[in-house]
Design a protein around this motif. Sequence first.
Motif, short mmCIF file in Angstrom:
data_model
loop_
_atom_site.label_atom_id
_atom_site.label_comp_id
_atom_site.label_asym_id
_atom_site.label_seq_id
_atom_site.Cartn_x
_atom_site.Cartn_y
_atom_site.Cartn_z
N LEU A 1 -23.37 10.89 -3.79
CA LEU A 1 -22.58 12.11 -3.88
C LEU A 1 -21.91 12.30 -2.53
O LEU A 1 -22.60 12.35 -1.50
N GLY A 2 -20.59 12.38 -2.51
CA GLY A 2 -19.85 12.54 -1.26
C GLY A 2 -18.95 13.76 -1.30
O GLY A 2 -18.40 14.11 -2.36
N ILE A 3 -18.79 14.40 -0.16
CA ILE A 3 -17.96 15.59 -0.04
C ILE A 3 -16.88 15.32 1.00
O ILE A 3 -17.17 15.06 2.17
N GLY A 4 -15.61 15.34 0.56
CA GLY A 4 -14.50 15.04 1.46
C GLY A 4 -14.23 16.17 2.42
O GLY A 4 -14.20 17.34 2.02
N MET A 5 -14.00 15.83 3.72
CA MET A 5 -13.81 16.85 4.74
C MET A 5 -12.73 16.49 5.76
O MET A 5 -12.59 17.14 6.78
N ASN A 6 -11.94 15.45 5.50
CA ASN A 6 -10.90 15.03 6.43
C ASN A 6 -9.58 15.70 6.04
O ASN A 6 -8.88 15.24 5.14
N ARG A 7 -9.24 16.78 6.72
CA ARG A 7 -8.05 17.56 6.37
C ARG A 7 -6.76 16.83 6.74
O ARG A 7 -5.68 17.22 6.27
N SER A 8 -6.83 15.79 7.57
CA SER A 8 -5.61 15.04 7.88
C SER A 8 -5.18 14.16 6.71
O SER A 8 -4.03 13.71 6.67
N ILE A 9 -6.07 13.93 5.78
CA ILE A 9 -5.72 13.21 4.55
C ILE A 9 -5.36 14.28 3.53
O ILE A 9 -6.22 14.89 2.90
N ASP A 10 -4.06 14.52 3.39
CA ASP A 10 -3.59 15.67 2.64
C ASP A 10 -2.85 15.31 1.36
O ASP A 10 -2.20 16.15 0.75
N ARG A 11 -2.96 14.05 0.94
CA ARG A 11 -2.32 13.64 -0.30
C ARG A 11 -3.07 12.48 -0.90
O ARG A 11 -3.75 11.72 -0.20
N PHE A 12 -2.94 12.33 -2.21
CA PHE A 12 -3.58 11.26 -2.96
C PHE A 12 -2.72 10.00 -2.88
O PHE A 12 -1.51 10.06 -3.08
N THR A 13 -3.35 8.85 -2.59
CA THR A 13 -2.58 7.62 -2.36
C THR A 13 -3.07 6.42 -3.17
O THR A 13 -2.67 5.30 -2.90
N TYR A 14 -3.95 6.62 -4.15
CA TYR A 14 -4.52 5.51 -4.92
C TYR A 14 -5.28 4.53 -4.03
O TYR A 14 -5.34 3.33 -4.33
N ASN A 15 -5.86 5.02 -2.97
CA ASN A 15 -6.65 4.18 -2.06
C ASN A 15 -7.94 4.94 -1.78
O ASN A 15 -7.95 5.93 -1.04
N MET A 16 -9.05 4.45 -2.34
CA MET A 16 -10.30 5.20 -2.27
C MET A 16 -10.80 5.36 -0.84
O MET A 16 -11.49 6.33 -0.53
N LEU A 17 -10.44 4.44 0.04
CA LEU A 17 -10.85 4.55 1.44
C LEU A 17 -10.34 5.86 2.05
O LEU A 17 -10.98 6.45 2.91
N SER B 1 0.84 -1.20 0.00
CA SER B 1 0.00 0.00 0.00
C SER B 1 0.87 1.25 0.00
O SER B 1 0.57 2.24 -0.67
N ALA B 2 1.97 1.22 0.75
CA ALA B 2 2.90 2.35 0.78
C ALA B 2 3.54 2.57 -0.59
O ALA B 2 3.67 3.71 -1.05
N GLN B 3 3.90 1.48 -1.25
CA GLN B 3 4.51 1.59 -2.56
C GLN B 3 3.55 2.19 -3.57
O GLN B 3 3.93 3.05 -4.37
N LEU B 4 2.30 1.76 -3.53
CA LEU B 4 1.30 2.31 -4.44
C LEU B 4 1.13 3.81 -4.22
O LEU B 4 0.90 4.57 -5.16
#
Length: 361
Positions: A280-296, A138-141
Amino acid sequence: MDPRIREHAQTIVEHSTGIEAGDQVVVAAPPVAGDLVTALNELIGERGAYVVNTNNDPRFMRAFLRNAERDEFETPEHLLALFEAADVLIRVRAETNATEQSDVSPETNAAWKRAYKPVQAEALSKRWCLTQYPASGSAQLASMSTEAYENFVYDAVSLDWEKQEALQAEMVEILNDADEVRIKSGDETDVTMSIAGNSAINDKGMHNLPGGEVFTAPVKDSVEGEVYFDLPLYRQGREVSGVRVTFEDGEVVEYSAERNEEVLDGVFNTDDGARFLGELGIGMNRSIDRFTYNMLFDEKMGDTVHMAVGAAYPETVGDENEVNESAEHVDMIVDMSEDSVIEVDGEVVQRDGVFVFEDDF
């Protein structure tokens, strides 16, 4: 054992699923997540509940899907019986090879989704939690070191969930009083949808851990316009990028992708409901600050919205509206950080990722 693993397990058991004495619990995880599974089993035992542990290593499912006859797929009744008997279902993702199932055809995956649909419906009727263990694959992805990815995951799952819930409640209140939502981003995304009569849900780390979104369902036939999903999704071991979709009367009437379009073919041809939006979803978790190829994680990022084709969550759909049913539920993301607005009943509630109730609006 890293103490953050025990904290992660405690959040799952206490906050996300509320496991109590006598509960029948199923934990599904691959071997690489063994430390988290061990911590979960300790806490489940301490609480007087009972557990069945299953191995969901994707190598095993790949072996099955590549050798089975997809035209003969039937619902796995033994797995359905296990889920029917369970009170709590916990699923842990952890990749050692994120592309393990990349050589399973989209048609086979679609056929399995159709056969598995009753099992999925039963699972969603329980107290359930989907979470992530920070494995090296997951880290590598995510193009991160293992240590950096561990920090990223544990920061995201160990939020003050009461504080996060309070922030998101502001958006829930806006959507619950609304009739129409419009999403505009750049020159390629302009889509409207009715949410009249439907409910917005405050995702506070219960079913998904991490949580951090507000989501609802559009009225099935109301979606109109075009969307460019400018962030890729990783599905069936393949990166699908540059997705463009056109909606008319709620239905996907045109679509394309710059890469791996055949994966979309399999999704949209799964069943009739796969061509309609279920979320329809609206993201609001500011601790997730980068894209990681993991939809969760990716769908929870601040400055994003996501739309899922396929099944709607019944709790988001009002009694007067139709629940879209499908064996699929595929989220795709729009970056809202620049040249973007969310309008609710004609009023701008987010501009360039900043909400109307935030100081910088």
